[in-house]
Design a protein around this motif. Structure first.
Motif, PDB file in Angstrom:
ATOM      1  N   LEU A   1       0.917  -1.211   0.031  1.00 35.87           N
ATOM      2  CA  LEU A   1      -0.023  -0.114   0.088  1.00 35.87           C
ATOM      3  C   LEU A   1       0.824   1.235  -0.004  1.00 35.87           C
ATOM      4  CD1 LEU A   1      -2.674  -1.022   2.578  1.00 35.87           C
ATOM      5  CD2 LEU A   1      -2.913  -1.027  -0.106  1.00 35.87           C
ATOM      6  N   ASP A   2       1.986   1.112   0.119  1.00 37.82           N
ATOM      7  CA  ASP A   2       2.929   2.325  -0.076  1.00 37.82           C
ATOM      8  C   ASP A   2       3.018   2.948  -1.303  1.00 37.82           C
ATOM      9  OD1 ASP A   2       3.103   2.319   2.764  1.00 37.82           O
ATOM     10  OD2 ASP A   2       5.003   1.442   3.102  1.00 37.82           O
ATOM     11  N   ARG A   3       2.695   2.029  -2.044  1.00 32.35           N
ATOM     12  CA  ARG A   3       2.711   2.546  -3.516  1.00 32.35           C
ATOM     13  C   ARG A   3       1.711   3.953  -3.649  1.00 32.35           C
ATOM     14  NH1 ARG A   3       0.713  -2.393  -6.959  1.00 32.35           N
ATOM     15  NH2 ARG A   3      -0.245  -2.606  -4.939  1.00 32.35           N
ATOM     16  N   ASP A   4       2.247   4.696  -4.567  1.00 29.62           N
ATOM     17  CA  ASP A   4       1.690   5.976  -4.719  1.00 29.62           C
ATOM     18  C   ASP A   4       0.075   5.827  -5.217  1.00 29.62           C
ATOM     19  OD1 ASP A   4       3.408   7.908  -4.290  1.00 29.62           O
ATOM     20  OD2 ASP A   4       3.982   8.433  -6.257  1.00 29.62           O
ATOM     21  N   GLY A   5      -0.741   6.364  -4.589  1.00 30.18           N
ATOM     22  CA  GLY A   5      -2.164   6.578  -4.700  1.00 30.18           C
ATOM     23  C   GLY A   5      -2.942   4.930  -4.536  1.00 30.18           C
ATOM     24  N   VAL A   6      -2.223   4.045  -3.911  1.00 26.82           N
ATOM     25  CA  VAL A   6      -3.049   2.561  -3.747  1.00 26.82           C
ATOM     26  C   VAL A   6      -3.646   2.611  -2.244  1.00 26.82           C
ATOM     27  CG1 VAL A   6      -2.408   0.291  -3.651  1.00 26.82           C
ATOM     28  CG2 VAL A   6      -1.263   1.614  -5.509  1.00 26.82           C
ATOM     29  N   PHE A   7      -4.751   2.207  -2.488  1.00 26.20           N
ATOM     30  CA  PHE A   7      -5.573   1.995  -1.223  1.00 26.20           C
ATOM     31  C   PHE A   7      -6.411   0.697  -1.190  1.00 26.20           C
ATOM     32  CE2 PHE A   7      -8.121   4.359  -3.798  1.00 26.20           C
ATOM     33  CZ  PHE A   7      -9.337   4.019  -3.666  1.00 26.20           C
ATOM     34  N   ARG A   8      -6.673  -0.010  -0.096  1.00 22.60           N
ATOM     35  CA  ARG A   8      -7.423  -0.927   0.048  1.00 22.60           C
ATOM     36  C   ARG A   8      -8.770  -1.027   0.706  1.00 22.60           C
ATOM     37  NH1 ARG A   8      -3.849  -4.964   2.532  1.00 22.60           N
ATOM     38  NH2 ARG A   8      -5.185  -4.351   4.657  1.00 22.60           N
ATOM     39  N   LEU A   9      -9.757  -1.146  -0.060  1.00 25.57           N
ATOM     40  CA  LEU A   9     -11.215  -1.375   0.582  1.00 25.57           C
ATOM     41  C   LEU A   9     -11.311  -2.771   1.160  1.00 25.57           C
ATOM     42  CD1 LEU A   9     -14.164  -0.391   1.238  1.00 25.57           C
ATOM     43  CD2 LEU A   9     -14.535  -1.390  -1.047  1.00 25.57           C
ATOM     44  N   ASN A  10     -11.713  -3.051   2.297  1.00 23.54           N
ATOM     45  CA  ASN A  10     -11.872  -4.172   3.122  1.00 23.54           C
ATOM     46  C   ASN A  10     -13.198  -4.165   3.940  1.00 23.54           C
ATOM     47  OD1 ASN A  10      -8.994  -4.833   3.182  1.00 23.54           O
ATOM     48  ND2 ASN A  10      -9.019  -2.703   4.333  1.00 23.54           N
ATOM     49  N   LEU A  11     -14.074  -5.421   3.455  1.00 26.37           N
ATOM     50  CA  LEU A  11     -15.193  -5.649   4.082  1.00 26.37           C
ATOM     51  C   LEU A  11     -15.191  -6.886   4.780  1.00 26.37           C
ATOM     52  CD1 LEU A  11     -17.022  -4.867   0.804  1.00 26.37           C
ATOM     53  CD2 LEU A  11     -16.845  -3.173   2.435  1.00 26.37           C
ATOM     54  N   GLY A  12     -16.107  -6.934   5.990  1.00 24.70           N
ATOM     55  CA  GLY A  12     -16.283  -8.051   6.763  1.00 24.70           C
ATOM     56  C   GLY A  12     -17.613  -8.636   6.225  1.00 24.70           C
ATOM     57  N   VAL A  13     -17.857  -9.935   5.693  1.00 26.09           N
ATOM     58  CA  VAL A  13     -19.076 -10.610   5.050  1.00 26.09           C
ATOM     59  C   VAL A  13     -19.188 -11.848   6.129  1.00 26.09           C
ATOM     60  CG1 VAL A  13     -18.452  -9.518   2.739  1.00 26.09           C
ATOM     61  CG2 VAL A  13     -17.777 -11.797   3.173  1.00 26.09           C
ATOM     62  N   SER A  14     -20.366 -12.457   5.668  1.00 26.55           N
ATOM     63  CA  SER A  14     -20.770 -13.343   6.149  1.00 26.55           C
ATOM     64  C   SER A  14     -20.016 -14.814   5.740  1.00 26.55           C
ATOM     65  CB  SER A  14     -22.142 -14.111   5.919  1.00 26.55           C
ATOM     66  OG  SER A  14     -22.475 -14.290   4.543  1.00 26.55           O
ATOM     67  N   LYS A  15     -20.017 -15.652   6.592  1.00 26.02           N
ATOM     68  CA  LYS A  15     -18.952 -17.196   6.140  1.00 26.02           C
ATOM     69  C   LYS A  15     -19.566 -17.514   4.762  1.00 26.02           C
ATOM     70  CE  LYS A  15     -17.683 -21.493   8.003  1.00 26.02           C
ATOM     71  NZ  LYS A  15     -18.062 -22.526   8.733  1.00 26.02           N
ATOM     72  N   GLU A  16     -20.814 -17.453   4.587  1.00 23.26           N
ATOM     73  CA  GLU A  16     -21.635 -18.116   3.509  1.00 23.26           C
ATOM     74  C   GLU A  16     -21.192 -17.234   2.197  1.00 23.26           C
ATOM     75  OE1 GLU A  16     -23.364 -19.241   6.914  1.00 23.26           O
ATOM     76  OE2 GLU A  16     -23.502 -17.169   6.280  1.00 23.26           O
ATOM     77  N   SER A  17     -21.081 -15.784   2.359  1.00 26.58           N
ATOM     78  CA  SER A  17     -20.919 -15.032   1.171  1.00 26.58           C
ATOM     79  C   SER A  17     -19.150 -15.304   0.776  1.00 26.58           C
ATOM     80  CB  SER A  17     -21.292 -13.586   1.569  1.00 26.58           C
ATOM     81  OG  SER A  17     -22.384 -13.338   1.486  1.00 26.58           O
ATOM     82  N   PHE A  18     -18.464 -15.406   1.874  1.00 30.45           N
ATOM     83  CA  PHE A  18     -16.972 -15.572   1.840  1.00 30.45           C
ATOM     84  C   PHE A  18     -16.772 -16.834   0.899  1.00 30.45           C
ATOM     85  CE2 PHE A  18     -12.660 -16.684   2.665  1.00 30.45           C
ATOM     86  CZ  PHE A  18     -12.037 -15.348   2.767  1.00 30.45           C
ATOM     87  N   GLN A  19     -17.463 -17.905   1.408  1.00 25.34           N
ATOM     88  CA  GLN A  19     -17.094 -19.017   0.836  1.00 25.34           C
ATOM     89  C   GLN A  19     -17.686 -19.353  -0.582  1.00 25.34           C
ATOM     90  OE1 GLN A  19     -18.582 -21.880   4.075  1.00 25.34           O
ATOM     91  NE2 GLN A  19     -16.594 -22.068   4.734  1.00 25.34           N
ATOM     92  N   LYS A  20     -18.671 -18.563  -0.844  1.00 27.46           N
ATOM     93  CA  LYS A  20     -19.340 -18.288  -2.219  1.00 27.46           C
ATOM     94  C   LYS A  20     -18.201 -17.819  -3.128  1.00 27.46           C
ATOM     95  CE  LYS A  20     -23.451 -16.690  -4.324  1.00 27.46           C
ATOM     96  NZ  LYS A  20     -24.682 -15.882  -3.956  1.00 27.46           N
ATOM     97  N   LEU A  21     -17.654 -16.543  -2.548  1.00 25.75           N
ATOM     98  CA  LEU A  21     -16.729 -15.904  -3.464  1.00 25.75           C
ATOM     99  C   LEU A  21     -15.478 -16.633  -3.461  1.00 25.75           C
ATOM    100  CD1 LEU A  21     -17.490 -12.300  -1.706  1.00 25.75           C
ATOM    101  CD2 LEU A  21     -17.661 -12.967  -4.348  1.00 25.75           C
ATOM    102  N   PHE A  22     -14.982 -17.244  -2.542  1.00 20.89           N
ATOM    103  CA  PHE A  22     -13.734 -17.827  -2.337  1.00 20.89           C
ATOM    104  C   PHE A  22     -13.791 -19.282  -1.917  1.00 20.89           C
ATOM    105  CE2 PHE A  22     -13.063 -13.469  -1.376  1.00 20.89           C
ATOM    106  CZ  PHE A  22     -12.312 -13.203  -2.492  1.00 20.89           C
ATOM    107  N   PRO A  23     -14.370 -20.257  -2.844  1.00 20.03           N
ATOM    108  CA  PRO A  23     -14.457 -21.436  -2.519  1.00 20.03           C
ATOM    109  C   PRO A  23     -13.209 -22.135  -2.102  1.00 20.03           C
ATOM    110  CG  PRO A  23     -15.390 -21.211  -4.785  1.00 20.03           C
ATOM    111  CD  PRO A  23     -14.780 -20.032  -4.201  1.00 20.03           C
TER     112      PRO A  23
END
Length: 137
Positions: A58-80
């Motif tokens: 993240l120390d690169r110019d202009g780089v930022f990260r959005l982070n979200l806390g989702v449900s276990k079900e959604s997480f596993q659906k996105l990343f089986p």
């Protein structure tokens, strides 16, 4: 892809999208809280590396990260399956959070408008989960 959304526009969207959002701006990073609860954010925008979290560079110019806390079900659906070779420095790619994936957090570096559109249901879910946690005390 429709171009990256600015950090300021992203923060404004999150604040405007939900009722009763408090933003902690006491550090260069932004922490978004639902209601009166101020211990556990439902979303964060991180702008810098720390000794514990430097995977996204993240120390690169202009780089930022959005982070979200989702449900276990959604997480596993996105990343089986979690890819051990994931590149946490990729821009505009939905990824498991580099440090908090086990807590069902997802992340994206410099999301585009299109990626934000796809993330809206997950942002709502993160907010709603935090409201429910706050109501339980």
């Amino acid at each position: 892809m429709t171009g990256a959304i600015s950090l300021e526009a992203l923060a404004e969207y999150i604040q405007d999208a939900f009722r009763d959002v408090h933003v902690d701006t006491s550090t260069p990073d932004l922490f978004f809280f639902a209601g009166d609860e101020r211990k556990h954010p439902f979303a964060t925008i991180v702008t810098r590396d720390t000794e514990f979290d430097h995977h996204s560079e993240l120390d690169r110019d202009g780089v930022f990260r959005l982070n979200l806390g989702v449900s276990k079900e959604s997480f596993q659906k996105l990343f089986p399956e979690l890819d051990p070779n994931v590149d946490f420095t990729d821009l505009d790619v939905l990824l498991p959070h580099p440090a908090y994936a086990r807590m069902f957090w997802v992340s994206v570096l410099n999301p585009s408008h299109e990626t934000l559109r796809l993330l809206r249901p997950y942002l709502k879910e993160a907010h709603d989960l935090q409201v429910k946690r706050g109501a339980r005390g």
